[in-house]
Design a protein around this motif. Sequence first.
Motif, mmCIF file in Angstrom:
data_model
loop_
_atom_site.group_PDB
_atom_site.id
_atom_site.type_symbol
_atom_site.label_atom_id
_atom_site.label_comp_id
_atom_site.label_asym_id
_atom_site.label_seq_id
_atom_site.Cartn_x
_atom_site.Cartn_y
_atom_site.Cartn_z
ATOM 1 N N SER A 179 0.840 -1.188 0.000
ATOM 2 C CA SER A 179 0.000 0.000 0.000
ATOM 3 C C SER A 179 0.881 1.247 0.000
ATOM 4 C CB SER A 179 -0.910 -0.001 1.236
ATOM 5 O OG SER A 179 -1.775 -1.120 1.236
ATOM 6 N N GLY A 180 0.250 2.403 -0.252
ATOM 7 C CA GLY A 180 0.954 3.661 -0.124
ATOM 8 C C GLY A 180 1.516 4.251 -1.403
ATOM 9 N N LYS A 181 1.193 3.680 -2.562
ATOM 10 C CA LYS A 181 1.654 4.248 -3.835
ATOM 11 C C LYS A 181 0.815 5.487 -4.179
ATOM 12 C CE LYS A 181 4.537 0.814 -5.061
ATOM 13 N NZ LYS A 181 5.944 0.967 -5.460
ATOM 14 N N ASP A 182 1.465 6.478 -4.805
ATOM 15 C CA ASP A 182 0.743 7.670 -5.242
ATOM 16 C C ASP A 182 -0.276 7.325 -6.317
ATOM 17 O OD1 ASP A 182 2.143 9.304 -3.531
ATOM 18 O OD2 ASP A 182 3.538 10.051 -5.063
ATOM 19 N N ILE A 183 -1.502 7.827 -6.145
ATOM 20 C CA ILE A 183 -2.552 7.680 -7.145
ATOM 21 C C ILE A 183 -2.866 9.061 -7.709
ATOM 22 C CG2 ILE A 183 -4.907 6.908 -7.588
ATOM 23 C CD1 ILE A 183 -2.879 4.677 -6.863
ATOM 24 N N HIS A 184 -2.863 9.168 -9.036
ATOM 25 C CA HIS A 184 -2.982 10.454 -9.708
ATOM 26 C C HIS A 184 -4.336 10.597 -10.398
ATOM 27 C CE1 HIS A 184 1.442 11.185 -9.448
ATOM 28 N NE2 HIS A 184 1.483 9.857 -9.491
ATOM 29 N N ALA A 185 -4.841 11.812 -10.435
ATOM 30 C CA ALA A 185 -6.011 12.123 -11.256
ATOM 31 C C ALA A 185 -5.634 11.970 -12.713
ATOM 32 C CB ALA A 185 -6.496 13.540 -10.976
ATOM 33 N N ILE A 186 -6.475 11.282 -13.487
ATOM 34 C CA ILE A 186 -6.133 11.015 -14.886
ATOM 35 C C ILE A 186 -6.376 12.238 -15.772
ATOM 36 C CG2 ILE A 186 -6.543 8.550 -14.660
ATOM 37 C CD1 ILE A 186 -9.222 8.992 -16.131
ATOM 38 N N VAL A 234 -1.741 14.234 -7.224
ATOM 39 C CA VAL A 234 -1.868 13.084 -6.323
ATOM 40 C C VAL A 234 -3.135 13.266 -5.502
ATOM 41 C CG1 VAL A 234 -0.846 11.794 -4.422
ATOM 42 C CG2 VAL A 234 0.614 12.689 -6.247
ATOM 43 N N ILE A 235 -4.063 12.337 -5.638
ATOM 44 C CA ILE A 235 -5.357 12.441 -4.966
ATOM 45 C C ILE A 235 -5.516 11.457 -3.819
ATOM 46 C CG2 ILE A 235 -6.579 13.369 -6.968
ATOM 47 C CD1 ILE A 235 -7.517 10.446 -7.497
ATOM 48 N N ALA A 236 -4.629 10.441 -3.755
ATOM 49 C CA ALA A 236 -4.793 9.402 -2.737
ATOM 50 C C ALA A 236 -3.549 8.525 -2.719
ATOM 51 C CB ALA A 236 -6.033 8.558 -3.029
ATOM 52 N N LYS A 237 -3.535 7.620 -1.748
ATOM 53 C CA LYS A 237 -2.524 6.563 -1.676
ATOM 54 C C LYS A 237 -3.216 5.217 -1.888
ATOM 55 C CE LYS A 237 1.014 9.199 -0.365
ATOM 56 N NZ LYS A 237 2.247 9.362 -1.178
ATOM 57 N N SER A 238 -2.584 4.348 -2.643
ATOM 58 C CA SER A 238 -3.159 3.027 -2.901
ATOM 59 C C SER A 238 -3.225 2.219 -1.622
ATOM 60 C CB SER A 238 -2.328 2.282 -3.946
ATOM 61 O OG SER A 238 -1.047 1.957 -3.416
ATOM 62 N N GLY A 239 -4.107 1.217 -1.612
ATOM 63 C CA GLY A 239 -4.263 0.451 -0.388
ATOM 64 C C GLY A 239 -4.875 -0.915 -0.606
ATOM 65 N N ASN A 240 -5.541 -1.390 0.442
ATOM 66 C CA ASN A 240 -6.117 -2.735 0.474
ATOM 67 C C ASN A 240 -7.444 -2.698 1.228
ATOM 68 O OD1 ASN A 240 -6.179 -5.563 0.094
ATOM 69 N ND2 ASN A 240 -5.246 -5.922 2.094
ATOM 70 N N SER A 241 -8.133 -1.564 1.193
ATOM 71 C CA SER A 241 -9.349 -1.405 1.984
ATOM 72 C C SER A 241 -10.538 -2.095 1.318
ATOM 73 C CB SER A 241 -9.650 0.079 2.198
ATOM 74 O OG SER A 241 -9.803 0.748 0.961
ATOM 75 N N SER A 274 -13.227 -4.915 0.336
ATOM 76 C CA SER A 274 -13.185 -6.364 0.075
ATOM 77 C C SER A 274 -11.978 -6.793 -0.748
ATOM 78 C CB SER A 274 -14.472 -6.793 -0.647
ATOM 79 O OG SER A 274 -15.605 -6.506 0.131
ATOM 80 N N SER A 275 -11.008 -5.950 -0.874
ATOM 81 C CA SER A 275 -9.798 -6.269 -1.634
ATOM 82 C C SER A 275 -9.094 -7.484 -1.039
ATOM 83 C CB SER A 275 -8.861 -5.057 -1.616
ATOM 84 O OG SER A 275 -7.588 -5.401 -2.107
ATOM 85 N N ALA A 276 -8.615 -8.356 -1.932
ATOM 86 C CA ALA A 276 -7.892 -9.552 -1.485
ATOM 87 C C ALA A 276 -6.395 -9.329 -1.381
ATOM 88 C CB ALA A 276 -8.173 -10.710 -2.441
ATOM 89 N N GLY A 277 -5.925 -8.128 -1.712
ATOM 90 C CA GLY A 277 -4.508 -7.784 -1.646
ATOM 91 C C GLY A 277 -4.327 -6.374 -2.163
ATOM 92 N N PRO A 278 -3.227 -5.717 -1.817
ATOM 93 C CA PRO A 278 -3.027 -4.330 -2.232
ATOM 94 C C PRO A 278 -3.067 -4.161 -3.752
ATOM 95 C CG PRO A 278 -1.428 -4.944 -0.550
ATOM 96 C CD PRO A 278 -2.105 -6.206 -0.973
#
Length: 574
Positions: A65-72, A145-152, A154-158
């Motif tokens: 988790s924690g990768k930068d997520i960008h607005a497209i 950057v709008i968010a950080k990636s994660g595993n929140s 019902s995700s089965a993995g990041p």
Amino acid sequence: MQLNASKFIFLFFILFSLSGMGQQPYSNVDFRSPVDFPILLSGTFGELRSGHFHSGIDIKTGGVSGKDIHAIGDGWVSRVKVSPGGFGNAIYITHPEGYTSVYAHLDEFGSKVSAYVLSEQYKRKSFAVDIPVAKGRFPVKKGEVIAKSGNSGSSAGPHLHFEIRDAATQNIINPLHFGFKVKDFIRPKITGLMVCPESDTTLIDGKNVARKYNLEGWGPVYRPADEYKISVSGPFSLGVKAHDILNDSYNKNGVYRYEMFVDNQKIFSWRADIFSFSETRYINSFVDYENYVNRNGRYIRTAIDPNNKLSMYDGGNGIIDFKEPGEHTLKFLALDFAGDTSVLTIGFIASINPENPVDKYISKSDENSVYLRWDEPNEITRDFMNLKMVSGTLFDDMDIVVKNEPLPQDIKGFSGLVTVGDITQTSYLNFDLALDVSETQTEVTDKICLAMYDEGEISFAGGSYDNGKVAIRTRSFGQYFVTADTIAPEITPVNLSLQGGTKLLKFKISDDLSGISDYKAFFNDRWVLFRYDAKNDLIWYERDKHLPKGKIDFKLVVTDGKGNEATFERALVN
């Protein structure tokens, strides 16, 4: 010479089919990638999932988790949603070009959005929130950057679940149409074949049952093992199991497109370009549901049920009925988005034999069998149950078994074990089901519910007691019985410290039947936010301005689906 001409005609059809693969109907929109590293997919658009088609692409984040997520692209935050399951933390950005991009399973939002969400959670006294956001509140720029990636959720993995929707209709569009680069030079793999009778008189190698065949081949070429030719008489369809593999990724992903040609004529096509959320339940008709439930994998069906209105079909109904005896050739194509193609070639030997009645599935003489029509209302009334369906509830006509038997000795309940069809059967719409408990003597009518029984496993089905009956709305066929949930949830402390990092006061919460319905936590009788990870049964408090100094009277109340409560109290010091 005839064989070469036949091959030429089929090759022409293949090239014609592929001619549109590289076209970008949305190429006038200049979106960037939501991540700043090469896109590797663990899930493709339209992929076959449990009860739904996958509504986006799943982008790998290196298992962390924690990768930068960008607005497209430029736009504004139009919705923010927080849920203990499903998408978890999700942010929606509407773009002036008429699209909405969705970023889900996030670890955290950007600071301004996070502060806004936190204030709304405290205002609503709820961890789960779905917040529409006014257009001018949170404008974003392309690449921000709008968010950080994660595993929140019902995700089965990041990973990042990423969607693009038509903003006006909310229809979901395959994101790969917008030019996102995904390395893929590997053809789909075709791993299973079924040939299925489509009438009571159809014979597949002499029998009126669906038959499976082993396949062989490599690269783009597949065929039944030992080049076996299948004898058929009467109308039939195929079930095909396939998956796609992308470069640098081990995941078995969904196939983008299927096509079927019989004697060089195209009769069936399906493609994962766009669909609406209202259509996603059609997946249980698109796949062979019985094989799926029995854990034999997902075979896509070329037959289209009369009440399957899925818009992803692009051609006719894939039921074959040879009108001339002799040899025929069928070619089934599996294609990925890059145009890589695998072809399953099947030889058939057809005979014409209209007089061969064979009973299918359930004998019509079975006294417990009930025939249901898909295009009419259906009602079944017995002294132990009642079922009601509106017209259009089913995908197709079907027989179901309805009967009442004693409960197994190790099961406690207030009814018999009522069979309403089989778990391998399914419906499109919910139907009404009520079991009779009029002669039951119990003081816990508020705790009474229905449960399902499947080979020793019990699952909560819902419902409540009313005038001698327990009623639910459901899509599930199978075995039901009336029981009661009188046991409160369990609360297990994991961390009771208020010192150290940000995740404090962690608990596991669980329930043995009706599931967690609600939970509330208090510091000195004031509601405080606890976050909830449903897949791991965890709730926890993250340090914020609402943490008092000094002595704290802490209280946690957890409620299940039938109103049973568990309470945990402890004096703490900050």
